[in-house]
Motif scaffolding. Sequence first.
Motif, PDB file in Angstrom:
ATOM      1  N   ASP A 213       0.814  -1.212   0.000  1.00 47.38           N
ATOM      2  CA  ASP A 213       0.000   0.000   0.000  1.00 47.38           C
ATOM      3  C   ASP A 213       0.851   1.267   0.000  1.00 47.38           C
ATOM      4  O   ASP A 213       0.485   2.277  -0.619  1.00 47.38           O
ATOM      5  CB  ASP A 213      -0.920   0.025   1.224  1.00 47.38           C
ATOM      6  CG  ASP A 213      -2.113  -0.906   1.092  1.00 47.38           C
ATOM      7  OD1 ASP A 213      -2.426  -1.304  -0.050  1.00 47.38           O
ATOM      8  OD2 ASP A 213      -2.739  -1.224   2.127  1.00 47.38           O
ATOM      9  N   ARG A 216       6.220   2.285  -3.499  1.00 44.01           N
ATOM     10  CA  ARG A 216       6.199   2.213  -4.949  1.00 44.01           C
ATOM     11  C   ARG A 216       7.626   2.012  -5.447  1.00 44.01           C
ATOM     12  O   ARG A 216       8.422   2.954  -5.461  1.00 44.01           O
ATOM     13  CB  ARG A 216       5.611   3.488  -5.561  1.00 44.01           C
ATOM     14  CG  ARG A 216       4.174   3.772  -5.180  1.00 44.01           C
ATOM     15  CD  ARG A 216       3.209   2.724  -5.754  1.00 44.01           C
ATOM     16  NE  ARG A 216       1.829   3.018  -5.368  1.00 44.01           N
ATOM     17  CZ  ARG A 216       1.277   2.622  -4.231  1.00 44.01           C
ATOM     18  NH1 ARG A 216       1.995   1.924  -3.361  1.00 44.01           N
ATOM     19  NH2 ARG A 216       0.021   2.916  -3.952  1.00 44.01           N
ATOM     20  N   ASP A 229      -1.772  -1.895  -7.589  1.00 40.84           N
ATOM     21  CA  ASP A 229      -2.151  -0.887  -8.577  1.00 40.84           C
ATOM     22  C   ASP A 229      -1.774   0.489  -8.034  1.00 40.84           C
ATOM     23  O   ASP A 229      -0.992   0.589  -7.072  1.00 40.84           O
ATOM     24  CB  ASP A 229      -3.636  -0.989  -8.917  1.00 40.84           C
ATOM     25  CG  ASP A 229      -4.538  -0.913  -7.689  1.00 40.84           C
ATOM     26  OD1 ASP A 229      -4.126  -0.315  -6.667  1.00 40.84           O
ATOM     27  OD2 ASP A 229      -5.657  -1.458  -7.731  1.00 40.84           O
ATOM     28  N   LYS A 230      -2.325   1.540  -8.612  1.00 42.38           N
ATOM     29  CA  LYS A 230      -1.949   2.889  -8.189  1.00 42.38           C
ATOM     30  C   LYS A 230      -2.361   3.186  -6.752  1.00 42.38           C
ATOM     31  O   LYS A 230      -1.782   4.072  -6.111  1.00 42.38           O
ATOM     32  CB  LYS A 230      -2.568   3.913  -9.138  1.00 42.38           C
ATOM     33  CG  LYS A 230      -2.006   3.851 -10.553  1.00 42.38           C
ATOM     34  CD  LYS A 230      -2.662   4.884 -11.449  1.00 42.38           C
ATOM     35  CE  LYS A 230      -2.095   4.803 -12.864  1.00 42.38           C
ATOM     36  NZ  LYS A 230      -2.726   5.808 -13.775  1.00 42.38           N
ATOM     37  N   LYS A 231      -3.317   2.438  -6.234  1.00 42.30           N
ATOM     38  CA  LYS A 231      -3.789   2.673  -4.871  1.00 42.30           C
ATOM     39  C   LYS A 231      -3.065   1.812  -3.837  1.00 42.30           C
ATOM     40  O   LYS A 231      -3.234   2.016  -2.637  1.00 42.30           O
ATOM     41  CB  LYS A 231      -5.289   2.407  -4.799  1.00 42.30           C
ATOM     42  CG  LYS A 231      -6.118   3.330  -5.681  1.00 42.30           C
ATOM     43  CD  LYS A 231      -7.605   2.986  -5.569  1.00 42.30           C
ATOM     44  CE  LYS A 231      -8.447   3.870  -6.465  1.00 42.30           C
ATOM     45  NZ  LYS A 231      -9.897   3.518  -6.377  1.00 42.30           N
ATOM     46  N   GLY A 232      -2.299   0.838  -4.303  1.00 41.30           N
ATOM     47  CA  GLY A 232      -1.641  -0.088  -3.376  1.00 41.30           C
ATOM     48  C   GLY A 232      -1.981  -1.519  -3.730  1.00 41.30           C
ATOM     49  O   GLY A 232      -2.195  -1.845  -4.909  1.00 41.30           O
ATOM     50  N   ASP A 234      -3.678  -4.705  -4.772  1.00 43.10           N
ATOM     51  CA  ASP A 234      -4.906  -4.934  -5.535  1.00 43.10           C
ATOM     52  C   ASP A 234      -5.773  -5.947  -4.790  1.00 43.10           C
ATOM     53  O   ASP A 234      -5.578  -7.155  -4.895  1.00 43.10           O
ATOM     54  CB  ASP A 234      -4.555  -5.447  -6.939  1.00 43.10           C
ATOM     55  CG  ASP A 234      -5.777  -5.640  -7.805  1.00 43.10           C
ATOM     56  OD1 ASP A 234      -6.911  -5.470  -7.298  1.00 43.10           O
ATOM     57  OD2 ASP A 234      -5.607  -5.971  -8.996  1.00 43.10           O
ATOM     58  N   ARG A 235      -6.719  -5.447  -4.041  1.00 44.63           N
ATOM     59  CA  ARG A 235      -7.508  -6.292  -3.160  1.00 44.63           C
ATOM     60  C   ARG A 235      -8.482  -7.210  -3.892  1.00 44.63           C
ATOM     61  O   ARG A 235      -9.007  -8.152  -3.290  1.00 44.63           O
ATOM     62  CB  ARG A 235      -8.223  -5.426  -2.127  1.00 44.63           C
ATOM     63  CG  ARG A 235      -7.257  -4.971  -1.022  1.00 44.63           C
ATOM     64  CD  ARG A 235      -7.763  -3.789  -0.237  1.00 44.63           C
ATOM     65  NE  ARG A 235      -6.915  -3.523   0.920  1.00 44.63           N
ATOM     66  CZ  ARG A 235      -5.725  -2.905   0.878  1.00 44.63           C
ATOM     67  NH1 ARG A 235      -5.228  -2.522  -0.295  1.00 44.63           N
ATOM     68  NH2 ARG A 235      -5.028  -2.711   1.971  1.00 44.63           N
TER      69      ARG A 235
END
Length: 386
Positions: A213, A216, A229-232, A234-235
């Motif tokens: 999370d 990067r 992904d861009k948010k952390g 990938d849940r």
Amino acid sequence: MIAKPAVKPARPWFSAGPTAKRPGWSLANLPTNLMGRGIRAPEVEARFAYGLELTREVLRPPEDYVLLYTPGSDTGAVEAALWGMLGERPVQVVAYENFGLTWLTDVKDHLGLEPEVLTAPWGELPDLSLVDPKKDVVFPWNGTTSGVRVDHADWIADDREGLTICDATSAAFAMDLPWDKLDVTTFSFQKALGGEAGIGVMVLSPRAVARLDAYRPDRPIPKVLRIADKKGFDRTLAGGVVINTFSVLTIEDWIDALEWARGVGGLPELIRRTEANYSALADWVERTDWVAFLPDRPEIRSTTSVCLKFVDPRVTALDEAGQKAFVKRFKALLEGEGAVYDMEPHRFAPPGLRLWCGCTVETADVVAATPWLEWAFQTAASELAG
């Protein structure tokens, strides 16, 4: 010349990967109603999710750990962790067998990091007290190619700052893993439960999810290794969604193995079966004068990927090429009789024998295999004398 044994193993499969299918397995028993359906079809996604639910039920990680599939078997799972998580802090790599050395190559040569290396000769463990809790550490729990396993986790600090990334592909479902010490745990279908190859599993602690999370990496990550992904993190992956197109039949085979595992008694019974197989082989090794365990120390010997070495002077006097030729002849004798398949060591390991003793193998077959090992050795050794 020693006489051929009268009884063969009913299931003579001792490969360390893919390993033996579960007892009673049949391709005809696998559902095929979803074959040809799209990988995003709701019914297909539900089967993938069910596979993860069963994996959790049998393996028993903590409830706040998340599970996901990766392409590329255990290799893909480990590399997804290396590419997606390393670089935030210094890293150590525990490299005491072939796959630890492979992860070292990835970390050093492909990720361009400068890891501290903890290594040991074949058949030994490095000094794990040197693991620094401020650093990330990458290590195999069980050395599939060396027959060595980590015997305890006391060297992993409870208040560690770094992540522990554990390649557990020949330990999961066969050994009692200390989940509180493990942040990333990986394995593949085709090792402990005899599944088909190509799909890996990652088990992530909350600390590992937090790393995904917040961090990067300053590197491009191939799509098949991209679990953030861009948010952390990938849940959606934790719900059984897959990164790319996986084989539906492979998932059905995995579900079949897990349902068998649950039905026979779950993880405690899988561990018991494994240890019974190992004990049967160990009893034979102890009373046989031409073979010994590759690891000298009993406490670090693998109970799944059991690696043995020759100690008979007729073989040890040969150079490495001669010993490898001896193993090749040994293998040919056994497989020519349909008695024991795939007992040779990994191609980079010292010449010797390797027999899988995981839970899908029957103890009676281990016992039945040992007279054939004796016959093959005596036959091949007599040929050396000419």
